[in-house]
Design a protein around this motif. Structure first.
Motif, PDB file in Angstrom:
ATOM      1  N   TYR A 142      22.589 -16.793  -4.702  1.00 59.35           N
ATOM      2  CA  TYR A 142      21.531 -16.982  -3.516  1.00 59.35           C
ATOM      3  C   TYR A 142      22.523 -17.464  -2.203  1.00 59.35           C
ATOM      4  O   TYR A 142      21.745 -17.340  -1.200  1.00 59.35           O
ATOM      5  CB  TYR A 142      20.736 -18.065  -3.836  1.00 59.35           C
ATOM      6  N   ILE A 143      23.481 -17.986  -2.233  1.00 62.18           N
ATOM      7  CA  ILE A 143      24.171 -18.325  -1.168  1.00 62.18           C
ATOM      8  C   ILE A 143      25.059 -17.402  -0.679  1.00 62.18           C
ATOM      9  O   ILE A 143      25.965 -17.577   0.412  1.00 62.18           O
ATOM     10  CB  ILE A 143      25.034 -19.714  -1.345  1.00 62.18           C
ATOM     11  N   GLY A 144      25.230 -16.207  -1.258  1.00 61.41           N
ATOM     12  CA  GLY A 144      25.972 -14.826  -0.755  1.00 61.41           C
ATOM     13  C   GLY A 144      27.516 -15.053  -1.110  1.00 61.41           C
ATOM     14  O   GLY A 144      28.302 -14.628  -0.198  1.00 61.41           O
TER      15      GLY A 144
ATOM     16  N   ASN B 105      34.914 -23.035 -14.150  1.00 62.51           N
ATOM     17  CA  ASN B 105      34.185 -22.545 -15.653  1.00 62.51           C
ATOM     18  C   ASN B 105      32.691 -22.791 -15.515  1.00 62.51           C
ATOM     19  O   ASN B 105      31.974 -22.085 -16.540  1.00 62.51           O
ATOM     20  CB  ASN B 105      34.784 -23.855 -16.675  1.00 62.51           C
ATOM     21  N   LEU B 106      32.094 -23.427 -14.763  1.00 64.76           N
ATOM     22  CA  LEU B 106      30.588 -23.490 -14.741  1.00 64.76           C
ATOM     23  C   LEU B 106      29.822 -22.457 -13.824  1.00 64.76           C
ATOM     24  O   LEU B 106      28.610 -22.524 -13.707  1.00 64.76           O
ATOM     25  CB  LEU B 106      30.090 -24.713 -14.078  1.00 64.76           C
ATOM     26  N   ALA B 107      30.870 -21.358 -13.299  1.00 67.30           N
ATOM     27  CA  ALA B 107      30.360 -20.455 -12.621  1.00 67.30           C
ATOM     28  C   ALA B 107      30.758 -18.947 -12.924  1.00 67.30           C
ATOM     29  O   ALA B 107      31.014 -17.879 -12.280  1.00 67.30           O
ATOM     30  CB  ALA B 107      30.668 -20.692 -11.198  1.00 67.30           C
ATOM     31  N   LYS B 108      31.442 -19.050 -14.352  1.00 68.17           N
ATOM     32  CA  LYS B 108      31.860 -17.682 -14.929  1.00 68.17           C
ATOM     33  C   LYS B 108      30.992 -16.898 -14.741  1.00 68.17           C
ATOM     34  O   LYS B 108      29.841 -16.781 -15.101  1.00 68.17           O
ATOM     35  CB  LYS B 108      32.354 -17.946 -16.166  1.00 68.17           C
ATOM     36  N   GLY B 109      31.197 -15.560 -14.484  1.00 70.83           N
ATOM     37  CA  GLY B 109      30.665 -14.306 -14.541  1.00 70.83           C
ATOM     38  C   GLY B 109      29.973 -14.058 -13.025  1.00 70.83           C
ATOM     39  O   GLY B 109      29.388 -13.030 -12.914  1.00 70.83           O
ATOM     40  N   ILE B 110      30.005 -15.071 -12.116  1.00 73.16           N
ATOM     41  CA  ILE B 110      29.480 -14.666 -10.839  1.00 73.16           C
ATOM     42  C   ILE B 110      30.782 -14.950 -10.014  1.00 73.16           C
ATOM     43  O   ILE B 110      30.754 -14.082  -9.084  1.00 73.16           O
ATOM     44  CB  ILE B 110      28.566 -15.958 -10.525  1.00 73.16           C
ATOM     45  N   ILE B 111      31.615 -15.613 -10.072  1.00 70.85           N
ATOM     46  CA  ILE B 111      32.848 -15.951  -9.199  1.00 70.85           C
ATOM     47  C   ILE B 111      33.896 -14.915  -9.413  1.00 70.85           C
ATOM     48  O   ILE B 111      33.946 -14.510 -10.678  1.00 70.85           O
ATOM     49  CB  ILE B 111      33.478 -17.337  -9.333  1.00 70.85           C
ATOM     50  N   SER B 112      34.663 -14.373  -8.622  1.00 64.14           N
ATOM     51  CA  SER B 112      35.817 -13.852  -8.588  1.00 64.14           C
ATOM     52  C   SER B 112      36.993 -14.480  -9.569  1.00 64.14           C
ATOM     53  O   SER B 112      36.935 -15.590  -9.750  1.00 64.14           O
ATOM     54  CB  SER B 112      36.628 -13.345  -7.348  1.00 64.14           C
TER      55      SER B 112
END
Length: 151
Positions: free
Chosen positions: A91-93, A110-117
């Motif tokens: 949502y924040i691009g 680790n809380l953003a796995k799958g979304i961050i590079s």
């Protein structure tokens, strides 16, 4: 690479050394900053960002991301600690922060796995009082280039 620092200023100085190494790279750089609450992740990020002339560096704990952009650099400091769902980053691009020449410093990755590079370089910070142990791990050739530069 393992480093031990006895003073907070040494952590900031090392972060600035890494910043110097990163400024000549003309591709996106992703650095994960790992460690418990109070380990020194934000201190490290602050030292890195201040190298580029940004004196006022605040923690992105509540805003999720703080960006620091000038004619020389684009740095995006993420703190994913309060993420309730990794999709919030969409949502924040999040993809826009991965352009060539941009640097991402990501706490609590680790809380953003799958979304961050994936990380080029992972910096794990542990310690107590003023003493800090930094363990740096390269995940690819760009990470190895950064490690070689700071060594």
């Amino acid at each position: 690479m393992n480093l031990i620092f006895q003073h907070e200023s040494e952590t900031r100085d090392f972060a600035q050394k890494l910043a110097i190494c990163s400024q000549s790279i003309n591709q996106a750089i992703v650095i994960y900053l790992e460690g418990d609450l109070g380990a020194g992740k934000t201190t490290f990020a602050r030292g890195f960002i201040q190298h580029f002339g940004f004196n006022r560096v605040k923690s992105p704990t509540y805003s999720l991301v703080e960006s620091y952009i000038n004619d020389a650099i684009s740095i995006h400091h993420f703190d994913c600690y309060r993420l309730s769902d990794p999709e919030e980053l969409e949502y924040i691009g999040i993809r826009e922060y991965s352009a060539p020449g941009h640097i991402q410093l990501i706490e609590w990755a680790n809380l953003a796995k799958g979304i961050i590079s994936p990380a080029d370089l992972v910096i794990s910070i542990t310690g107590d009082d003023n003493s800090r142990n930094l363990t740096l791990s390269a995940n690819n050739s760009l990470g190895q280039q950064l490690l070689k530069c700071v060594d």
